[in-house]
Design a protein around this motif. Structure first.
Motif, PDB file in Angstrom:
ATOM      1  N   ARG A 184       0.827  -1.219   0.000  1.00  0.00           N
ATOM      2  CA  ARG A 184       0.000   0.000   0.000  1.00  0.00           C
ATOM      3  C   ARG A 184       0.856   1.261   0.000  1.00  0.00           C
ATOM      4  O   ARG A 184       0.320   2.363   0.104  1.00  0.00           O
ATOM      5  CB  ARG A 184      -0.921   0.011   1.223  1.00  0.00           C
ATOM      6  N   TYR A 185       2.171   1.109  -0.037  1.00  0.00           N
ATOM      7  CA  TYR A 185       3.105   2.239   0.030  1.00  0.00           C
ATOM      8  C   TYR A 185       3.188   2.856   1.422  1.00  0.00           C
ATOM      9  O   TYR A 185       3.639   3.989   1.566  1.00  0.00           O
ATOM     10  CB  TYR A 185       2.762   3.318  -1.006  1.00  0.00           C
ATOM     11  N   LEU A 206      -0.417  -0.157  -6.967  1.00  0.00           N
ATOM     12  CA  LEU A 206      -1.591  -0.320  -6.112  1.00  0.00           C
ATOM     13  C   LEU A 206      -2.622  -1.228  -6.781  1.00  0.00           C
ATOM     14  O   LEU A 206      -3.270  -2.042  -6.114  1.00  0.00           O
ATOM     15  CB  LEU A 206      -2.214   1.044  -5.794  1.00  0.00           C
ATOM     16  N   PHE A 261      -5.442  10.591  -9.895  1.00  0.00           N
ATOM     17  CA  PHE A 261      -5.468   9.191  -9.487  1.00  0.00           C
ATOM     18  C   PHE A 261      -6.630   8.461 -10.146  1.00  0.00           C
ATOM     19  O   PHE A 261      -6.480   7.315 -10.580  1.00  0.00           O
ATOM     20  CB  PHE A 261      -5.573   9.047  -7.971  1.00  0.00           C
ATOM     21  N   ASN A 265       2.717   7.588   3.916  1.00  0.00           N
ATOM     22  CA  ASN A 265       2.323   6.827   2.736  1.00  0.00           C
ATOM     23  C   ASN A 265       2.728   7.591   1.478  1.00  0.00           C
ATOM     24  O   ASN A 265       2.293   8.729   1.273  1.00  0.00           O
ATOM     25  CB  ASN A 265       0.813   6.576   2.758  1.00  0.00           C
ATOM     26  N   TRP A 272      -5.957   5.117 -12.176  1.00  0.00           N
ATOM     27  CA  TRP A 272      -6.580   3.882 -11.703  1.00  0.00           C
ATOM     28  C   TRP A 272      -7.445   3.269 -12.803  1.00  0.00           C
ATOM     29  O   TRP A 272      -7.449   2.049 -12.998  1.00  0.00           O
ATOM     30  CB  TRP A 272      -7.400   4.174 -10.460  1.00  0.00           C
ATOM     31  N   ALA A 314       1.976   7.054  -1.647  1.00  0.00           N
ATOM     32  CA  ALA A 314       0.883   7.288  -2.597  1.00  0.00           C
ATOM     33  C   ALA A 314       0.100   8.541  -2.217  1.00  0.00           C
ATOM     34  O   ALA A 314      -0.287   9.332  -3.091  1.00  0.00           O
ATOM     35  CB  ALA A 314      -0.038   6.075  -2.648  1.00  0.00           C
ATOM     36  N   TYR A 340      -0.192  11.911  -4.706  1.00  0.00           N
ATOM     37  CA  TYR A 340      -1.479  12.345  -5.260  1.00  0.00           C
ATOM     38  C   TYR A 340      -2.182  13.436  -4.465  1.00  0.00           C
ATOM     39  O   TYR A 340      -2.953  14.212  -5.045  1.00  0.00           O
ATOM     40  CB  TYR A 340      -2.409  11.138  -5.396  1.00  0.00           C
ATOM     41  N   VAL A 395       2.934   4.353  -9.243  1.00  0.00           N
ATOM     42  CA  VAL A 395       2.283   4.168  -7.942  1.00  0.00           C
ATOM     43  C   VAL A 395       0.886   3.593  -8.127  1.00  0.00           C
ATOM     44  O   VAL A 395       0.492   2.629  -7.466  1.00  0.00           O
ATOM     45  CB  VAL A 395       2.237   5.497  -7.167  1.00  0.00           C
ATOM     46  N   ALA A 396       0.111   4.173  -9.039  1.00  0.00           N
ATOM     47  CA  ALA A 396      -1.243   3.664  -9.280  1.00  0.00           C
ATOM     48  C   ALA A 396      -1.195   2.235  -9.811  1.00  0.00           C
ATOM     49  O   ALA A 396      -2.014   1.382  -9.426  1.00  0.00           O
ATOM     50  CB  ALA A 396      -1.985   4.576 -10.255  1.00  0.00           C
TER      51      ALA A 396
END
Length: 294
Positions: A131-132, A187, A214, A157, A218, A159, A163, A183-184
C-alpha cells in the motif's frame, strides 16, 4: 469505495488489454473498415488463445474461477500481457477460485530488519508494504524522504504524498508523471493480490475521492511489479540526486518490500548522499526524527 469488486476488476482488465491490440498487430485480417470495437473482438482473442468464444466471453465477464494455468497462459499470450500483467491475471484467477479466503494479516517489521536497515549507513533504505506505507527506514532514508515524512500521519504513505500533495510531490520527484503512473499501477497490482484488504480499499477510496489524476491512472487498469531502476529526486537541502534503485520482495516477510537507493562512487549523486548524511546527523533526534527542512 466500499469494496474492490472482483468480477468488475476482471472485466475491466481484460477488456482494456484487448482494446489496445489491433488485428494487424495480432496477425489477423481486419475484415471491413468499420469495426465497432476498439482493438480485438472477443472472438478474435478466443481464436488466438485457442479456446471457445463462449469460454472467453465468460472469462471476460469475470468468470475466471476454474481456469487452468494453460488457459490463462494462452489468454495472456493472445493479449500480449507483460510479466506484471500476467501475474495480475493469475492473481485475479486465484482470487476468483477462492472468494471466501480471508485477507492476509498485516505484516509487522521485525526488530532484526530494523537492525539491518540501521547497519546500512551509506545508502538510504526503507521497508514498505504493497500500500506504500512506510514501515521502517534508516537515518539516510528518513533524511532523503523528509518531504514525504513531513506529514504527521503514521504510517507515512508515498501514494498519498504523490497524489494528495501534488505541488510538493512535483517539486520532489523530477519525473512526477512517471512516478504517479507507477504508484497507481502497483496499487492496482496489490488490489489483484488482496482485494479484501480493508486498508487498501480505504486508501484507493481516499485517493479516488480527492485526486482526479489518481482516478484517471486507476481507470487505466495498468499494473506494475516492484523492480530495479533509476529515480531522480530534488531534495530541498542537497539538490538533485540521480539514484539507482533496487526493490526486493522479502520471502520471509510476505507483503513487505525492501528498497535501497545508491549512487556510483565519484558521481555528483554520491557526493550529494554524503552531504545528505552530514545534514541528517545534525537534524535527527530520538524524540522527533528528521525535521522538515526550512
Amino acid at each position: 469505495m466500499a469494496e474492490i469488486d472482483q468480477r468488475t476488476e476482471v472485466k475491466e482488465f481484460l477488456s482494456s488489454r484487448r482494446a489496445r491490440i489491433t488485428p494487424e498487430e495480432a496477425g489477423l485480417p481486419a475484415y471491413g473498415g468499420n469495426r465497432r470495437v476498439k482493438g480485438l473482438r472477443r472472438e478474435e482473442v478466443a481464436l488466438l488463445a485457442g479456446i471457445s468464444v463462449d469460454y472467453y466471453v465468460r472469462m471476460e465477464r469475470g468468470g475466471l474461477a476454474g481456469a487452468s494455468d494453460g488457459v490463462l497462459d494462452a489468454v495472456a499470450s493472445a493479449l500480449r500481457l507483460d510479466e506484471a500483467e500476467r501475474d495480475h491475471l493469475f492473481h485475479l484467477a486465484r482470487r476468483s477460485s477462492a472468494p471466501g479466503r480471508s485477507r492476509r494479516p498485516a505484516v509487522p517489521v521485525r526488530p532484526a530488519l530494523q537492525q539491518v536497515l540501521d547497519a546500512m549507513t551509506d545508502a538510504p533504505a526503507w521497508i514498505c508494504n504493497g500500500r506504500y506505507d512506510v514501515l521502517a527506514a534508516n537515518r539516510l532514508a528518513r533524511a532523503l524522504f523528509s518531504p514525504v515524512l513531513a506529514d504527521p500521519r503514521r504510517p507515512a504513505n508515498t501514494a498519498r504524498f504523490v497524489y494528495l500533495e501534488p505541488e510538493a510531490a512535483r517539486a520532489f520527484f523530477v519525473d512526477h508523471d512517471r512516478i504517479a503512473r507507477d504508484v497507481a499501477a502497483k496499487l492496482r497490482m496489490e488490489a489483484g493480490r488482496d482485494p479484501d484488504d480493508e486498508e487498501l480499499i480505504a486508501l484507493v477510496g481516499e485517493l479516488s475521492t480527492r485526486s482526479e489524476l489518481f482516478r484517471r491512472r486507476w481507470a487505466s487498469q495498468d499494473v506494475r511489479l516492484h523492480r530495479s531502476g533509476r529515480k531522480s529526486l530534488h531534495h530541498p537541502v542537497v539538490g538533485r540526486l540521480d539514484l539507482d534503485v533496487e526493490s526486493l520482495e522479502m520471502p520471509a516477510d510476505p507483503g513487505l518490500v525492501l528498497t535501497v537507493y545508491t549512487a556510483p562512487t565519484g558521481t555528483v549523486a554520491a557526493d550529494g548522499l554524503a552531504l545528505l548524511a552530514s545534514w541528517a546527523a545534525g537534524q535527527e533526534s530520538p524524540a522527533t526524527g528528521v525535521r522538515a527542512p526550512g
